[in-house]
Design an enzyme around this catalytic site. Structure first.
Site, PDB file in Angstrom:
ATOM      1  N   MET A  12       7.709   8.291   9.711  1.00 33.26           N
ATOM      2  CA  MET A  12       6.527   8.480  10.576  1.00 33.26           C
ATOM      3  C   MET A  12       6.929   8.999  11.963  1.00 33.26           C
ATOM      4  O   MET A  12       6.402   8.561  12.975  1.00 33.26           O
ATOM      5  CB  MET A  12       5.747   7.166  10.713  1.00 33.26           C
ATOM      6  CG  MET A  12       5.239   6.622   9.391  1.00 33.26           C
ATOM      7  SD  MET A  12       4.397   5.032   9.550  1.00 33.26           S
ATOM      8  CE  MET A  12       5.788   3.941   9.878  1.00 33.26           C
TER       9      MET A  12
ATOM     10  N   LYS B 247     -10.842   7.017   2.683  1.00 34.85           N
ATOM     11  CA  LYS B 247     -12.182   7.581   2.850  1.00 34.85           C
ATOM     12  C   LYS B 247     -13.278   6.554   3.079  1.00 34.85           C
ATOM     13  O   LYS B 247     -14.312   6.883   3.662  1.00 34.85           O
ATOM     14  CB  LYS B 247     -12.541   8.418   1.616  1.00 34.85           C
ATOM     15  CG  LYS B 247     -11.671   9.658   1.462  1.00 34.85           C
ATOM     16  CD  LYS B 247     -12.103  10.470   0.253  1.00 34.85           C
ATOM     17  CE  LYS B 247     -11.254  11.724   0.119  1.00 34.85           C
ATOM     18  NZ  LYS B 247     -11.644  12.515  -1.076  1.00 34.85           N
TER      19      LYS B 247
ATOM     20  N   ASP C 177      -3.633   4.505  -1.610  1.00 33.91           N
ATOM     21  CA  ASP C 177      -3.293   5.146  -0.348  1.00 33.91           C
ATOM     22  C   ASP C 177      -3.128   6.649  -0.531  1.00 33.91           C
ATOM     23  O   ASP C 177      -2.866   7.127  -1.639  1.00 33.91           O
ATOM     24  CB  ASP C 177      -1.975   4.578   0.195  1.00 33.91           C
ATOM     25  CG  ASP C 177      -2.187   3.391   1.115  1.00 33.91           C
ATOM     26  OD1 ASP C 177      -3.347   3.125   1.462  1.00 33.91           O
ATOM     27  OD2 ASP C 177      -1.199   2.743   1.462  1.00 33.91           O
TER      28      ASP C 177
END
Length: 558
Positions: A485, A370, A348
């Site tokens: 987050m 990616k 990650d």
């Protein structure tokens, strides 16, 4: 009299099962050694639990358990003792003496030589241009032998195959004997054959160092035939496996007598479970547990007696590892050991990137951010990658930031592996929810100040239809709240918390890049944190901690 249970690993080959059964019967007929039963720890019937159960039913409470393995590797060191431990739980009061592995032993070397000579006695293959078409093994001097073992992640077991190769060469007159492996270790069968060809060999006998027929011996035959077809100038022959024979029965009886006499010597000087060997730091001191071999179908190391299903796949394993909050040295010891042993690492963005620099050069690193779908890898694609690499026989580490189960989707990946029948384990990590405050000098709980801490995902703002957070209840709580987050939603969260009763002056600390050289902390009041975070340019990864404990901040931890 002590009962004898002969313990095999198991095979998908019916011929291999028949050979095992024939050997058990041969041992049963040889000498007066009492009751004899045989069973497998997986893949084949009868299962070990039936064999032990039969002996117990006939009154035996003391057994000799003899591992029918050639080398002391994972099956002999871990799987069979673990299976016997389960039998002791099933039959209270049961005791057993554990025999040592069969090899190396002169009886086996003589049997191998007989199989090699039998292969030499056969008519030479069509099209082979022999320099000396000698009959019936009369010219060992012109014969090179490729001794092919199973292959193991245990270097001591692989070294034993090399030792057997040398002992097989000594005094028998072959041009040379080279060791190789069909799985997990190098050199491979084609690599050994090519090495012998370059050494000038024209006649090669490939000798499987295997007891019975099976998937891997079949693979040895296939790879040898493929190499021979590509090199028609070579005479390549494959000898039979050792198989059911008097020599093997004699050796079983010898190991049985040793176990009864307490002689279970094993070489531990180069055992990777006891001595640190280069590249095998993950094994030292670790408990011996059942493990999965990439050439075994998955789901068969659970040993549920009659529950033997063949999934038809050759599997490795997956470890979902929490890498910690960012610093390379905050990963757990277990996580680092699994990382060092990995063949594939799926990583990650928030995982400790510095750990990747320490991987072996041959490790495949898959960046989940990616590939294969645009800017972020869909979770389904990550799951599929874990499963596919494991099914290819690789040790896969899914390296995640923090803890895999704290807003990390780790359990989704575990569920995918379980559904696919792939062995999976979870290694907890240090969550940034606790580490970031600590590294910034904030205790999330403190005597007389906060007796509870709530970790909340700020990914969805208050009022979002998919949000599962009871923001009103959270506002009424008096303890510590840690928000992950929440960089984009902190202003809305603060407003809602204040609307439902949290004091506007509640102290808040924003911690960015916790554990990294660029770590910084920005304090604010709850009613000002949105504006302060925007003004100070707080960006992910960042953790917000709010509550009275923030007033206890001592400054960054070093």
């Amino acid at each position: 009299m002590t009962g004898l249970v002969i313990v095999g690993h198991g095979t998908r080959s019916a011929a291999g099962v028949d050979q095992f059964a024939a050997l058990v019967e041969r041992v049963r007929r040889r000498g007066d050694i009492g009751d004899v039963e045989g069973g497998f720890i997986e893949l084949s019937r009868p299962p070990l639990t039936d064999a032990v159960g039969a002996l117990v039913a006939r009154g035996h409470r003391a057994l000799v358990a003899l591992p029918l393995v050639l080398t002391a590797a994972g099956h002999g060191k871990g799987d069979i003792p673990a299976a016997m431990a389960r039998e002791q739980e099933r039959h209270p009061g049961l005791t057993y003496r554990y025999g040592r592995p069969l090899g190396p032993h002169p009886l086996l070397h003589d049997a191998l030589a007989q199989r090699i000579d039998a292969a030499l006695a056969e008519t030479s293959p069509a099209g082979a241009a022999l320099a000396d078409p000698s009959p019936a093994g009369a010219d060992r001097a012109g014969t090179w032998v490729a001794l092919i073992g199973r292959g193991s992640t245990d270097p001591d077991a692989n070294a034993e195959v090399a030792k057997v190769a040398r002992l097989l060469w000594e005094g028998r007159g072959y041009a040379g004997v080279e060791p190789g492996f069909i799985s997990l270790a190098e050199p491979s069968v084609p690599a050994v054959l090519d090495r012998l060809r370059r050494l000038g060999a024209r006649r090669i006998v490939v000798a499987p160092y295997f007891l019975f027929a099976g998937v891997l011996p079949d693979r040895i035959v296939a790879q040898s035939a493929e190499f021979a077809a590509a090199h028609p100038d070579l005479d390549v022959r494959v000898a039979e496996v050792i198989g059911d024979c008097d020599a093997l029965a004699d050796l079983v009886l010898e190991r049985h007598a040793e176990a009864l006499g307490g002689d279970i010597r094993m070489n531990c000087d180069t055992c990777a479970y006891r001595v640190l060997m280069p590249g095998f730091a993950d094994k030292v001191g670790r408990p011996q547990r059942p493990h999965d071999h990439p050439d075994d179908p998955v789901g068969h190391h659970h040993h549920h007696g009659h529950d033997h299903h063949d999934h038809g796949h050759d599997h490795g394993s997956v470890a979902v590892v929490g890498g910690g909050p960012g610093a390379d040295d905050l990963i757990t010891v277990r996580g680092k050991a699994l990382l060092d042993a990995a063949d594939v690492v799926v990583v990650d963005r928030l995982a400790p990137q510095g750990l990747l620099a320490g991987l072996r050069p041959d490790v495949l690193v898959v960046d989940a951010a990616k590939v294969p779908r645009g800017p972020s890898m869909a979770q389904e694609a990550i799951n599929a990658a874990l499963v596919s690499h494991a099914r290819a026989g690789r040790r896969v580490v899914r390296l995640k930031g923090g803890d895999p189960y704290v807003f990390g989707r780790g359990h989704e990946e575990v569920q995918a592996c379980v559904a696919a029948g792939v062995p999976v384990t979870v290694v907890p990590g240090v969550s940034s929810a606790l580490a970031a405050p600590a590294l910034a000098g904030v205790p999330v709980t403190h005597r007389g100040v906060a007796h509870d801490v709530t970790v909340v995902s700020g990914h969805l703002p208050p009022g979002h239809p998919d949000s599962l957070v009871d923001w009103a209840a959270l506002a009424r709580a008096r303890g510590t709240v840690v928000l992950l987050m929440a960089v984009d939603t902190i202003a809305k969260i603060a407003t809602v918390l204040i609307e439902h009763g949290r004091a506007p002056e509640t102290p808040v600390l924003a911690v960015q890049d916790a554990g990294l050289p660029g770590q910084r902390s920005v304090p604010a009041r709850l009613d000002e944190i949105g504006a302060v975070a925007a003004r100070e340019g707080i960006g992910p990864p960042a953790v917000f901690v709010l509550g009275p404990v923030v007033a206890l901040t001592t400054g960054p931890s070093t």
